[in-house]
Design a protein around this motif. Structure first.
Motif, mmCIF file in Angstrom:
data_model
loop_
_atom_site.group_PDB
_atom_site.id
_atom_site.type_symbol
_atom_site.label_atom_id
_atom_site.label_comp_id
_atom_site.label_asym_id
_atom_site.label_seq_id
_atom_site.Cartn_x
_atom_site.Cartn_y
_atom_site.Cartn_z
ATOM 1 N N GLY A 1 0.788 -1.232 0.000
ATOM 2 C CA GLY A 1 0.000 0.000 0.000
ATOM 3 C C GLY A 1 0.816 1.276 0.000
ATOM 4 N N PHE A 2 2.128 1.165 -0.136
ATOM 5 C CA PHE A 2 2.982 2.352 -0.151
ATOM 6 C C PHE A 2 3.997 2.255 -1.288
ATOM 7 C CE2 PHE A 2 1.483 2.269 4.171
ATOM 8 C CZ PHE A 2 1.212 3.600 4.427
ATOM 9 N N CYS A 3 4.333 3.416 -1.849
ATOM 10 C CA CYS A 3 5.366 3.521 -2.872
ATOM 11 C C CYS A 3 6.482 4.425 -2.349
ATOM 12 C CB CYS A 3 4.809 4.148 -4.150
ATOM 13 S SG CYS A 3 3.687 3.082 -5.065
ATOM 14 N N PRO A 4 7.733 4.138 -2.708
ATOM 15 C CA PRO A 4 8.831 5.022 -2.298
ATOM 16 C C PRO A 4 8.923 6.229 -3.226
ATOM 17 C CG PRO A 4 9.708 3.139 -3.477
ATOM 18 C CD PRO A 4 8.226 2.934 -3.377
ATOM 19 N N ILE A 5 9.210 7.382 -2.658
ATOM 20 C CA ILE A 5 9.499 8.590 -3.435
ATOM 21 C C ILE A 5 10.699 9.270 -2.792
ATOM 22 C CG2 ILE A 5 7.126 8.957 -4.222
ATOM 23 C CD1 ILE A 5 6.897 11.168 -2.088
ATOM 24 N N PHE A 6 11.346 10.161 -3.534
ATOM 25 C CA PHE A 6 12.451 10.943 -2.998
ATOM 26 C C PHE A 6 11.919 12.265 -2.466
ATOM 27 C CE2 PHE A 6 15.462 8.615 -5.912
ATOM 28 C CZ PHE A 6 16.220 8.065 -4.897
ATOM 29 N N THR A 7 12.365 12.646 -1.266
ATOM 30 C CA THR A 7 12.080 13.990 -0.773
ATOM 31 C C THR A 7 13.003 14.952 -1.507
ATOM 32 O OG1 THR A 7 13.725 13.889 0.985
ATOM 33 C CG2 THR A 7 11.484 13.126 1.535
ATOM 34 N N ASN A 8 12.750 16.225 -1.359
ATOM 35 C CA ASN A 8 13.608 17.226 -1.997
ATOM 36 C C ASN A 8 15.029 17.172 -1.446
ATOM 37 O OD1 ASN A 8 11.469 18.113 -3.542
ATOM 38 N ND2 ASN A 8 10.840 19.623 -2.021
ATOM 39 N N GLU A 9 15.185 16.655 -0.217
ATOM 40 C CA GLU A 9 16.496 16.551 0.405
ATOM 41 C C GLU A 9 17.229 15.273 0.022
ATOM 42 O OE1 GLU A 9 13.670 17.123 2.263
ATOM 43 O OE2 GLU A 9 13.940 19.297 2.261
ATOM 44 N N GLY A 10 16.581 14.365 -0.707
ATOM 45 C CA GLY A 10 17.238 13.151 -1.167
ATOM 46 C C GLY A 10 16.968 11.921 -0.328
ATOM 47 N N TYR A 11 16.057 12.013 0.636
ATOM 48 C CA TYR A 11 15.722 10.863 1.473
ATOM 49 C C TYR A 11 14.558 10.088 0.862
ATOM 50 C CZ TYR A 11 18.486 13.205 5.067
ATOM 51 O OH TYR A 11 19.493 13.802 5.757
ATOM 52 N N LEU A 12 14.450 8.812 1.236
ATOM 53 C CA LEU A 12 13.295 8.010 0.824
ATOM 54 C C LEU A 12 12.126 8.322 1.738
ATOM 55 C CD1 LEU A 12 14.881 4.503 0.180
ATOM 56 C CD2 LEU A 12 13.978 6.079 -1.510
ATOM 57 N N GLN A 13 10.948 8.373 1.151
ATOM 58 C CA GLN A 13 9.736 8.648 1.917
ATOM 59 C C GLN A 13 8.626 7.720 1.446
ATOM 60 O OE1 GLN A 13 8.728 12.813 2.442
ATOM 61 N NE2 GLN A 13 6.594 12.346 2.076
ATOM 62 N N TRP A 14 7.714 7.393 2.329
ATOM 63 C CA TRP A 14 6.581 6.539 2.011
ATOM 64 C C TRP A 14 5.464 7.387 1.426
ATOM 65 C CZ3 TRP A 14 5.777 1.564 4.902
ATOM 66 C CH2 TRP A 14 6.958 1.102 5.465
ATOM 67 N N SER A 15 4.908 6.946 0.317
ATOM 68 C CA SER A 15 3.776 7.639 -0.301
ATOM 69 C C SER A 15 2.622 6.639 -0.407
ATOM 70 C CB SER A 15 4.176 8.143 -1.692
ATOM 71 O OG SER A 15 3.075 8.753 -2.324
ATOM 72 N N PRO A 16 1.462 6.963 0.159
ATOM 73 C CA PRO A 16 0.328 6.028 0.108
ATOM 74 C C PRO A 16 -0.110 5.758 -1.328
ATOM 75 C CG PRO A 16 -0.158 7.904 1.536
ATOM 76 C CD PRO A 16 1.131 8.201 0.857
ATOM 77 N N CYS A 17 -0.497 4.537 -1.591
ATOM 78 C CA CYS A 17 -0.939 4.124 -2.916
ATOM 79 C C CYS A 17 -2.300 3.450 -2.754
ATOM 80 C CB CYS A 17 0.085 3.155 -3.512
ATOM 81 S SG CYS A 17 -0.262 2.666 -5.199
ATOM 82 N N LYS A 18 -3.309 3.967 -3.468
ATOM 83 C CA LYS A 18 -4.674 3.466 -3.287
ATOM 84 C C LYS A 18 -5.264 2.971 -4.599
ATOM 85 C CE LYS A 18 -5.411 6.553 0.541
ATOM 86 N NZ LYS A 18 -5.235 7.924 0.788
ATOM 87 N N ASP A 19 -4.517 2.207 -5.330
ATOM 88 C CA ASP A 19 -4.958 1.671 -6.607
ATOM 89 C C ASP A 19 -4.859 0.145 -6.527
ATOM 90 O OD1 ASP A 19 -4.267 0.786 -9.587
ATOM 91 O OD2 ASP A 19 -5.215 2.766 -9.706
#
Length: 183
Positions: free
Chosen positions: A80-98
């Motif tokens: 239920g989550f996808c990884p994305i990059f923050t503007n600072e270069g860290y990995l962040q969890w992004s909710p995925c509802k598909d």
């Protein structure tokens, strides 16, 4: 003896700040598309030089409008989550509802298994899995030069103030002689 420990404390604090800036200094490249299968991913990873435990990643950015390649440590993501990059270069969890979203845990450097994680949230609802970005720039040069220079001057100022306040090595006396000699 205690004055030396105070000076080293300031140096350690500045060193810590420098290490925190490493994430910002990591080079990355904005790309038009990410690899969508394991073979492409491994080929692109082989072309990218990552250090130590870091591995190749190609992910959306925080604004979900650009794709970015970067070397970073892999992280475990749950369903239920996808990884994305923050503007600072860290990995962040992004909710995925598909329905096509990840349904089990996976490593962030295996996101190619879930193409839905590359989709952006554009207002027209159009998604080709690619974004055109004419810059194709690598953000590395300016930050690699400016950050160390700024940190060097901060360190120089802090050490000067510490030596002056504590009269380390007769520093205050020497500065006062120079000041009175000028006037």
């Amino acid at each position: 003896m205690c004055t030396y420990f105070g000076t080293f404390r300031y140096i350690i604090i500045l060193w810590t700040c420098l290490q925190d800036a490493q994430a910002v200094r990591k080079s990355f490249k904005v790309v038009e598309k990410c690899p969508f299968n394991e073979a492409e991913w491994k080929m692109r990873a082989a072309q990218t030089t990552c250090n130590g435990s870091e591995s190749y990643h190609c992910l959306l950015t925080e604004g979900r409008d650009l794709l970015r390649e970067q070397c970073t440590d892999a992280s475990l993501f749950t369903s239920g989550f996808c990884p994305i990059f923050t503007n600072e270069g860290y990995l962040q969890w992004s909710p995925c509802k598909d329905p096509a979203c990840p349904t089990s845990s996976y490593r962030s450097d295996e996101v190619y298994q879930y193409p839905i994680c590359y989709e952006n949230d554009n207002p027209k609802g159009e998604n080709t899995g690619q974004w055109s970005n004419n810059s194709g720039s690598t953000v590395n040069g300016v930050t690699v030069i400016i950050v160390p220079i700024v940190l060097f001057f901060i360190l120089l100022i802090v050490l000067s103030v510490v030596f002056y306040e504590r009269n380390q090595f007769g520093f205050r006396d020497k500065v006062q002689k120079l000041i009175t000699g000028i006037y």
